[in-house]
Motif scaffolding. Structure first.
Motif, PDB file in Angstrom:
ATOM      1  N   ASP A  56      41.932  46.097  55.556  1.00  0.00           N
ATOM      2  CA  ASP A  56      41.915  47.175  56.535  1.00  0.00           C
ATOM      3  C   ASP A  56      42.065  48.560  55.914  1.00  0.00           C
ATOM      4  O   ASP A  56      41.963  49.578  56.611  1.00  0.00           O
ATOM      5  CB  ASP A  56      42.992  46.963  57.615  1.00  0.00           C
ATOM      6  N   ASN A  57      42.299  48.635  54.597  1.00  0.00           N
ATOM      7  CA  ASN A  57      42.303  49.927  53.906  1.00  0.00           C
ATOM      8  C   ASN A  57      40.949  50.201  53.244  1.00  0.00           C
ATOM      9  O   ASN A  57      40.838  51.049  52.355  1.00  0.00           O
ATOM     10  CB  ASN A  57      43.422  49.980  52.862  1.00  0.00           C
ATOM     11  N   LYS A  58      39.921  49.433  53.661  1.00  0.00           N
ATOM     12  CA  LYS A  58      38.529  49.572  53.190  1.00  0.00           C
ATOM     13  C   LYS A  58      38.287  48.977  51.807  1.00  0.00           C
ATOM     14  O   LYS A  58      37.165  49.047  51.283  1.00  0.00           O
ATOM     15  CB  LYS A  58      38.075  51.048  53.183  1.00  0.00           C
ATOM     16  N   GLU A  59      39.304  48.369  51.208  1.00  0.00           N
ATOM     17  CA  GLU A  59      39.097  47.728  49.905  1.00  0.00           C
ATOM     18  C   GLU A  59      38.294  46.440  50.088  1.00  0.00           C
ATOM     19  O   GLU A  59      38.507  45.686  51.035  1.00  0.00           O
ATOM     20  CB  GLU A  59      40.433  47.403  49.248  1.00  0.00           C
ATOM     21  N   VAL A  60      37.355  46.220  49.156  1.00  0.00           N
ATOM     22  CA  VAL A  60      36.512  45.028  49.198  1.00  0.00           C
ATOM     23  C   VAL A  60      36.672  44.252  47.886  1.00  0.00           C
ATOM     24  O   VAL A  60      36.542  44.825  46.800  1.00  0.00           O
ATOM     25  CB  VAL A  60      35.030  45.398  49.407  1.00  0.00           C
ATOM     26  N   VAL A  61      36.969  42.960  47.984  1.00  0.00           N
ATOM     27  CA  VAL A  61      37.087  42.095  46.808  1.00  0.00           C
ATOM     28  C   VAL A  61      35.961  41.078  46.862  1.00  0.00           C
ATOM     29  O   VAL A  61      35.798  40.363  47.857  1.00  0.00           O
ATOM     30  CB  VAL A  61      38.453  41.378  46.766  1.00  0.00           C
ATOM     31  N   ARG A  62      35.187  41.006  45.791  1.00  0.00           N
ATOM     32  CA  ARG A  62      34.022  40.114  45.733  1.00  0.00           C
ATOM     33  C   ARG A  62      34.354  38.881  44.887  1.00  0.00           C
ATOM     34  O   ARG A  62      34.475  38.977  43.664  1.00  0.00           O
ATOM     35  CB  ARG A  62      32.813  40.858  45.157  1.00  0.00           C
ATOM     36  N   TRP A  63      34.478  37.749  45.555  1.00  0.00           N
ATOM     37  CA  TRP A  63      34.743  36.476  44.873  1.00  0.00           C
ATOM     38  C   TRP A  63      33.394  35.823  44.565  1.00  0.00           C
ATOM     39  O   TRP A  63      32.960  34.897  45.237  1.00  0.00           O
ATOM     40  CB  TRP A  63      35.593  35.579  45.757  1.00  0.00           C
ATOM     41  N   ILE A  64      32.728  36.335  43.518  1.00  0.00           N
ATOM     42  CA  ILE A  64      31.340  35.930  43.265  1.00  0.00           C
ATOM     43  C   ILE A  64      31.100  35.500  41.814  1.00  0.00           C
ATOM     44  O   ILE A  64      29.976  35.136  41.466  1.00  0.00           O
ATOM     45  CB  ILE A  64      30.374  37.081  43.608  1.00  0.00           C
ATOM     46  N   GLU A  65      32.122  35.524  40.976  1.00  0.00           N
ATOM     47  CA  GLU A  65      31.929  35.183  39.566  1.00  0.00           C
ATOM     48  C   GLU A  65      31.919  33.669  39.383  1.00  0.00           C
ATOM     49  O   GLU A  65      32.846  32.982  39.796  1.00  0.00           O
ATOM     50  CB  GLU A  65      33.035  35.810  38.717  1.00  0.00           C
ATOM     51  N   GLU A  66      30.866  33.168  38.757  1.00  0.00           N
ATOM     52  CA  GLU A  66      30.726  31.724  38.545  1.00  0.00           C
ATOM     53  C   GLU A  66      31.413  31.307  37.245  1.00  0.00           C
ATOM     54  O   GLU A  66      31.343  32.003  36.231  1.00  0.00           O
ATOM     55  CB  GLU A  66      29.247  31.329  38.519  1.00  0.00           C
ATOM     56  N   GLN A  67      32.070  30.157  37.304  1.00  0.00           N
ATOM     57  CA  GLN A  67      32.772  29.611  36.145  1.00  0.00           C
ATOM     58  C   GLN A  67      31.765  29.100  35.119  1.00  0.00           C
ATOM     59  O   GLN A  67      30.885  28.307  35.442  1.00  0.00           O
ATOM     60  CB  GLN A  67      33.695  28.474  36.573  1.00  0.00           C
ATOM     61  N   LYS A  68      31.899  29.544  33.866  1.00  0.00           N
ATOM     62  CA  LYS A  68      31.031  29.064  32.794  1.00  0.00           C
ATOM     63  C   LYS A  68      31.756  27.968  32.019  1.00  0.00           C
ATOM     64  O   LYS A  68      32.958  28.057  31.783  1.00  0.00           O
ATOM     65  CB  LYS A  68      30.654  30.213  31.860  1.00  0.00           C
ATOM     66  N   GLU A  69      31.001  26.953  31.643  1.00  0.00           N
ATOM     67  CA  GLU A  69      31.592  25.804  30.964  1.00  0.00           C
ATOM     68  C   GLU A  69      32.242  26.217  29.648  1.00  0.00           C
ATOM     69  O   GLU A  69      31.650  26.910  28.833  1.00  0.00           O
ATOM     70  CB  GLU A  69      30.513  24.746  30.692  1.00  0.00           C
ATOM     71  N   GLY A  70      33.497  25.811  29.471  1.00  0.00           N
ATOM     72  CA  GLY A  70      34.227  26.108  28.249  1.00  0.00           C
ATOM     73  C   GLY A  70      34.867  27.479  28.212  1.00  0.00           C
ATOM     74  O   GLY A  70      35.591  27.795  27.273  1.00  0.00           O
ATOM     75  N   ALA A  71      34.631  28.294  29.234  1.00  0.00           N
ATOM     76  CA  ALA A  71      35.193  29.646  29.260  1.00  0.00           C
ATOM     77  C   ALA A  71      36.412  29.697  30.164  1.00  0.00           C
ATOM     78  O   ALA A  71      36.644  28.796  30.978  1.00  0.00           O
ATOM     79  CB  ALA A  71      34.141  30.639  29.748  1.00  0.00           C
ATOM     80  N   GLU A  72      37.204  30.750  30.013  1.00  0.00           N
ATOM     81  CA  GLU A  72      38.372  30.922  30.860  1.00  0.00           C
ATOM     82  C   GLU A  72      37.935  31.252  32.289  1.00  0.00           C
ATOM     83  O   GLU A  72      36.822  31.730  32.521  1.00  0.00           O
ATOM     84  CB  GLU A  72      39.254  32.051  30.322  1.00  0.00           C
TER      85      GLU A  72
END
Length: 275
Positions: free
Chosen positions: A168-184
């Protein structure tokens, strides 16, 4: 000859002050470390996720929950958008009503038609958006948004459902990063629905008896009982997971406190031996 005299009281004071200063420094360092652990443990699990109720078998239907925690201490979540991949289209995505939230389903035209139950499907659900309508997800809270999905694709092991969370403070969080194999794990990982092996019955339900009208109520009751059992099982699993997370955090904090106390005791004991 000049003789310098040092009073015994000054020597005693210096002996007492040094351990106190060292102990204060150790306590301060321990407090900083403890605060860091508590802050990190509070955000480590705060991801938007998708959790199936029971199995999500390839070629079948499933009920899933989009779990949305609020990550901010000074803002509330007022909008959640979940996007569905069109390379593995779902012909049916139905949201369950959630009090205080308005759901909107968006459909998009497919570049390649989908065959379902002998029918050609030219469109598929590409997005579901929940907008606060009298309710919010406040600080320290989470909300689940149930969905019925089907048919699930048979040519992939998972579905990546990219989500967008608006405060509601206009902040937008994008949960769009795909997990790569072997990476954190990425900072804002996209929710992933894991698909299990295809079952004999793609509809995910028992075969309907052929005993006519009298058999229908029995089949319906059995299905309701099974659904209720799955709901309770999912709830128990979630409660157990939350309890496990809380226990792990408490044990971690206790371990740090014990370590700090041990360091402080060792410093004080060393000072006393030196004196």
């Amino acid at each position: 000859m000049t003789v310098f005299r040092v009073s015994s009281s000054r020597i005693a004071a210096s002996r007492v002050t040094a351990p106190r200063v060292s102990a204060a420094r150790v306590a301060l360092a321990g407090g900083i470390a403890l605060s860091s652990v508590v802050l990190l443990s509070g955000t480590a699990f705060a991801h938007v996720s998708v959790q199936p109720e029971g199995e999500a078998a390839k070629g079948g239907y499933a009920t899933v929950n989009i779990k949305v925690p609020n990550e901010r201490d000074n803002a509330s979540t007022v909008k959640v958008e979940v996007n569905f991949p069109l390379d593995h289209p779902l012909a049916s995505v139905m949201p369950q009503p959630v009090p205080g939230w308005k759901a909107e389903v968006t459909r998009s035209k497919l570049s390649k038609p989908l065959e379902l139950h002998g029918k050609t499907i030219n469109e598929a659900v590409s997005k579901v958006t929940w907008t606060a309508d009298g309710s919010k997800i406040g600080p320290g809270q989470f909300q689940q948004f149930p969905l019925s999905l089907g048919r699930l694709p048979e040519d992939t092991d998972q579905l990546v459902l990219k989500a967008i969370q608006t405060y509601d403070n206009k902040e937008v969080v994008r949960w769009i990063e795909e997990q790569k194999e072997g990476a954190e794990e990425p900072q804002n990982p996209a929710p992933v629905l894991k698909l299990s092996a295809a079952s004999a019955d793609h509809h995910g339900a028992a075969a309907t008896p052929t005993g006519g009208a009298s058999a229908a109520p029995s089949a319906s009751a059995s299905a309701d009982e099974k659904a209720g059992h799955e709901d309770k099982t999912a709830s128990h699993k979630e409660t157990a997971a939350d309890s496990s997370d809380t226990t792990a955090r408490i044990l971690g904090v206790l371990g740090i406190l014990v370590g700090v106390a041990g360091v402080a005791f060792g410093v004080l004991a060393g000072r006393r031996r030196a004196l």
